[in-house]
Scaffold this active site. Structure first.
Site, mmCIF file in Angstrom:
data_model
loop_
_atom_site.group_PDB
_atom_site.id
_atom_site.type_symbol
_atom_site.label_atom_id
_atom_site.label_comp_id
_atom_site.label_asym_id
_atom_site.label_seq_id
_atom_site.Cartn_x
_atom_site.Cartn_y
_atom_site.Cartn_z
ATOM 1 N N GLY A 71 0.802 -1.216 0.000
ATOM 2 C CA GLY A 71 0.000 0.000 0.000
ATOM 3 C C GLY A 71 0.836 1.268 0.000
ATOM 4 N N THR A 236 11.399 -7.236 -11.841
ATOM 5 C CA THR A 236 10.761 -8.536 -12.033
ATOM 6 C C THR A 236 9.630 -8.714 -11.021
ATOM 7 O OG1 THR A 236 12.830 -9.484 -12.806
ATOM 8 C CG2 THR A 236 11.150 -11.039 -12.050
ATOM 9 N N CYS A 328 5.832 5.392 19.504
ATOM 10 C CA CYS A 328 6.963 5.499 20.440
ATOM 11 C C CYS A 328 8.242 5.743 19.647
ATOM 12 C CB CYS A 328 7.079 4.216 21.245
ATOM 13 S SG CYS A 328 8.107 4.401 22.691
#
Length: 389
Positions: A71, A236, A328
């Site tokens: 994504g 590839t 964090c």
């Protein structure tokens, strides 16, 4: 007892996807760019997966699916690919509750001289379409608004925002990583030019995603080389994981009508069971919401003794996996930028938690988690949290 409630972070890979990936790894390991038999078999596998992923979002032309590493790369290809088509810096619009895979490229564009407008949201995390109308300029080339927010579960009015953008003559992109496979999405009906999706959010393998590009939309590639993926993503293709993505997408499409109401029922059950806990305040939009998503912030959060991270650790010790909104960095907690954008205080933005449900989640899991969470809160904030049973 082990209960995984972090399906927005990643999902377990389906047995069907694993079986196909093993078969490809052992028998169909050719390079899809090769012209011989081995290469052609690999090409067939990649193109089959393209058809399957296109089917999940009802894309008429499978060639509008470009495979990426996930994504994040799909988001970057959408944003940077559009702006690189321009000779001089122009203007783009994003929301203030984007995933970092959009907000970070936007920060980079500003260094390149681009102007970026970040649309504010209401206290449920929703963008007002009127605010988008007001923000559009003559030189706006792209609007990008997240479909379903990963931290607070809010679903944006994508159809309306896309329509406004396209009528203005700009391109519209949505990061639909959390929504694809969890909500019905039809790119033939939806006014989107670019849409990002990710395999490992829908029970496919990690390391592969896709960008849907509406036919006719021009992008400049991020990676240059051998010209794979219609010249938009050289390198590839990762045939085994693309194959796994394909089969996961196909099964997700088949199961959608059963899985959505089941997850919504479990989601609402968890919200209901935690409704009487003082100091645990739901976040996000309860109506316009991802079907699997439950989120809260802790009113008593101080970032030290009590934070979202504290609850994650305590639940983990009890065998329950959830996540926190605050990040964090080098031992110091930084507040959730999403909760800050929604108008929450810095203290509150340190206390965000997210419980996300999936295929394996049962009503018993939800009930047990609610009970354990209540017990932990009673222990962490003695005297202040009186929980009624």
């Amino acid at each position: 007892m082990q209960i995984y409630l972090d399906y927005s972070a990643t999902t377990p890979t389906r047995a069907e996807a694993i079986a196909l990936m093993q078969s490809v790894l052992t028998q169909q390991w050719g390079n899809p760019s090769s012209l011989h038999e081995w290469g052609q078999r690999a090409t067939t596998i990649v193109e089959q997966a393209r058809v399957q992923v296109a089917g999940l979002i009802n894309a008429a032309n499978p060639e509008s699916i470009i495979f990426t590493s996930g994504g994040t790369e799909a988001d970057n290809l959408a944003i940077v690919g559009v702006v690189r088509m321009q000779n001089v810096p122009q203007h783009i619009i994003i929301s203030s509750v984007e995933h970092s895979a959009i907000s970070e490229p936007a920060n980079l564009l500003e260094k390149w001289g681009w102007e970026v407008t970040r649309l504010g949201v209401d206290n449920t995390g929703r963008v007002n379409p009127e605010h988008l109308k007001a923000a559009l300029r003559h030189n706006t080339v792209l609007v990008s608004v997240i479909y379903g927010q990963s931290e607070i579960g809010t679903v944006q009015p994508i159809a309306e925002l896309g329509k406004i953008t396209q009528q203005h003559g700009a391109l519209f992109h949505t990061d639909a990583v959390q929504a694809v496979g969890r909500l019905p999405i039809d790119v033939q009906q939806l006014p989107v030019d670019l849409l990002s999706l990710s395999s490992h959010k829908l029970y496919g393998p990690q390391g592969v995603g896709a960008l849907y590009i509406r036919p006719g939309v021009q992008l400049s590639p991020l990676l240059n080389g051998g010209g794979q993926e219609r010249g938009l993503r050289s390198g590839t293709q990762a045939v085994p994981i693309i194959a796994g993505f394909g089969v996961a997408a196909e099964i997700a499409a088949e199961e959608l009508s059963i899985e959505i109401p089941r997850l919504m029922k479990l989601r609402d059950r968890l919200f209901a069971q935690l409704a009487d806990v003082p100091g645990l305040i739901p976040t996000g939009d309860r109506e316009n919401r991802l079907p699997h998503h439950v989120s809260f912030y802790l009113e008593q959060a101080d970032g030290e003794k009590l934070s979202g991270k504290t609850l994650v650790r305590h639940l983990n010790l009890a065998g329950i996996g959830i996540s926190a909104g605050a990040a964090c960095h080098s031992g110091k907690l930084s507040p959730s930028p999403i909760l800050l954008a929604m108008g929450y205080s810095t203290k509150a933005a340190l206390g965000g938690i997210r419980l996300t449900l999936g295929r394996e989640t049962t009503a018993a899991d939800v009930d047990w988690t609610a009970m354990v969470l209540k017990q932990i809160l009673q222990r962490l904030v003695p005297g202040e949290l009186v929980i009624h049973h």
